[in-house]
Design a protein around this motif. Structure first.
Motif, PDB file in Angstrom:
ATOM      1  N   THR A  56      52.103 -45.881 -26.199  1.00 14.61           N
ATOM      2  CA  THR A  56      52.089 -46.343 -27.865  1.00 14.61           C
ATOM      3  C   THR A  56      52.634 -47.668 -28.349  1.00 14.61           C
ATOM      4  OG1 THR A  56      52.152 -43.869 -28.397  1.00 14.61           O
ATOM      5  CG2 THR A  56      52.292 -45.069 -29.506  1.00 14.61           C
ATOM      6  N   TRP A  93      52.229 -41.176 -32.992  1.00  6.69           N
ATOM      7  CA  TRP A  93      51.524 -41.577 -33.657  1.00  6.69           C
ATOM      8  C   TRP A  93      52.566 -41.592 -34.838  1.00  6.69           C
ATOM      9  CZ3 TRP A  93      50.638 -46.383 -32.855  1.00  6.69           C
ATOM     10  CH2 TRP A  93      49.719 -46.846 -31.494  1.00  6.69           C
ATOM     11  N   VAL A 124      45.841 -42.782 -36.778  1.00  6.45           N
ATOM     12  CA  VAL A 124      45.182 -42.764 -35.871  1.00  6.45           C
ATOM     13  C   VAL A 124      43.684 -42.397 -36.056  1.00  6.45           C
ATOM     14  CG1 VAL A 124      45.735 -40.696 -34.582  1.00  6.45           C
ATOM     15  CG2 VAL A 124      45.601 -42.860 -33.374  1.00  6.45           C
ATOM     16  N   VAL A 179      43.872 -47.898 -33.836  1.00  5.88           N
ATOM     17  CA  VAL A 179      45.292 -47.475 -34.875  1.00  5.88           C
ATOM     18  C   VAL A 179      45.992 -48.825 -35.540  1.00  5.88           C
ATOM     19  CG1 VAL A 179      47.038 -48.418 -34.046  1.00  5.88           C
ATOM     20  CG2 VAL A 179      47.570 -46.481 -35.741  1.00  5.88           C
TER      21      VAL A 179
END
Length: 436
Positions: free
Chosen positions: A203, A248, A312, A424
């Protein structure tokens, strides 16, 4: 059909848990079959030398974990039925080993070296190697400590996909690499060590690249996985695993600081005690900017700015859609299933080789991981067929694979790599574009 020079390496790293007890008395050790007779051949590597271990006479404590067994560095080593560590003879005695190790594996009566890449029936083989970071680890431990992404709930797996439409007649290039389109904005892989935190590492890796790209290079942070590991605690388990949707959510609502500000503290496997406490909480600073409520844990860094992202979104699992998104907006995050042979990947185009079929179930375990896809390409096989692949960054450090990266077959959902892919946008305001 035989696919790769891998059989030996799997025997090595998946050698069972039937370790020869280091303190189980003389008779047991004298009668125990040698490592080489149990199908375990030299995996290379400096065992005695690494520990500077060469004990005189009989010393059963003078032992090291060796690919699921135990090897010895003492002078009691029986010359015909050897339990010696692979470098015992040359390091402790200064003589060549009595049975030359087979460096590679047998196929069709020939021995193939470990790091070669071969063609067999027009199938490309990927290369396997033996990574020192995993020496002494069992497959169980690899799956427990080196992955760490919890498979999303069915609710999240059914998240609405955003379909990217290719324009009529639009042709995507046969090869693309994010670092060539956005030089200096794509960050190198980090190393999660024995922390099952790929949920936080992948991430942070994708967010770092995307914030850099979407701010047109005005902000180029390496975002902090530790900030996520320590502070994103809602239904997350830090170095014992976590969920991508939660990571996220945290990046969008709270944000994280840079890795320089909040460096990875590294958690050894089985380390007792709680995870390091969260050092940073964010607060709004007006006009959408946020700053951490505390100074950086790294006292040499003053910049405790918080970086955030937009919500996201999930991509369709068609490889063309993933490619178009990657080419237009930057690297994407992908879930994948890691099987036992992936730990041994050294180079080439990976596809899972089911060499452990027929072995006990414990050698066939797999787990869920997450990685950053950075590009794609294709190779022409000798028979004229085309093998398409993704390029991706792992979080096992630069010594693993192709400088921390790997290539994997594209377009057939190899190891589920196309089943759950996320993108994202970095949250970037006009004021961010001026003074970084």
């Amino acid at each position: 059909m035989w696919r790769c020079p891998l059989g030996l390496l799997l025997l090595l790293s998946l050698a069972g848990h039937v370790a020869l007890g280091a303190k189980q008395g003389r008779v047991r050790r004298e009668l125990a079959p040698g490592l080489h007779l149990r199908g375990i051949r030299d995996a290379g590597g400096r065992y005695c030398q690494e520990q500077d271990l060469c004990c005189r006479g009989r010393a059963d404590d003078c032992a090291l974990p060796y690919l699921g067994a135990i090897c010895y560095c003492d002078l009691f080593c029986n010359r015909t039925v050897s339990d010696c560590c692979p470098d015992f003879w040359d390091f402790c005695l200064g003589v060549p080993p009595p049975f030359p190790p087979i460096q590679g594996c047998m196929h069709g009566g020939r021995i193939y070296p470990v790091l070669g890449t071969y063609w067999d029936n027009c199938n490309r083989c990927w290369q396997a190697g033996n990574h020192s970071a995993f020496w002494g680890m069992t497959l169980d431990e690899g799956i427990r400590y080196r992955l760490g992404t919890i498979r999303p709930s069915s609710l999240v797996m059914n998240m609405h996909e955003i379909y990217t439409v290719l324009n009529p007649g639009e042709v995507l290039p046969t090869a693309f690499e994010a670092s060539e389109k956005w030089p200096n904005l794509i960050h190198e892989p980090l190393d999660q060590g024995n922390c099952a935190g790929s949920w936080a590492f992948s991430t942070a890796a994708v967010a770092s690249d995307r914030v850099s790209i979407h701010s047109l290079g005005h902000m180029t942070p390496v975002l902090s996985p530790q900030n996520l590991l320590s502070c994103d605690t809602h239904q997350q388990q830090g170095c014992r695993g976590g969920r991508l949707d939660g990571a996220w959510w945290f990046l969008r609502r709270r944000g994280v600081v840079s890795d320089h500000c909040y460096p990875f503290s590294g958690r050894e496997q089985d380390e007792a005690g709680p995870a390091p406490p969260c050092m940073m909480h964010s607060r709004a600073m007006g006009r959408g900017k946020r700053q951490a409520t505390a100074r950086c844990p790294n006292s040499h860094v003053n910049n405790n700015d918080i970086y955030q992202v937009t919500p996201v979104y999930r991509l369709g699992s068609n490889d063309k859609e993933i490619m178009k998104e990657l080419m237009e907006n930057g690297p994407v995050q992908a879930l994948m299933e890691v099987h036992e042979d992936f730990f041994l990947y050294k180079g080439g185009i990976y596809s899972h080789t089911p060499v452990s079929l027929g072995r006990p179930e414990r050698y066939r375990r797999h787990g869920t991981h997450s990685v950053k896809i950075t590009g794609w390409g294709e190779e022409t096989l000798p028979d004229g067929r085309t093998l398409k692949y993704w390029t991706a960054a792992n979080s096992w450090g630069p010594a693993w694979g192709e400088r921390g990266h790997f290539r994997i077959v594209r377009g057939v959902n190899e190891c589920d790599i196309e089943s759950f892919v996320l993108g994202v946008w970095g949250r970037v305001g006009m004021e961010d574009m001026g003074h970084h």
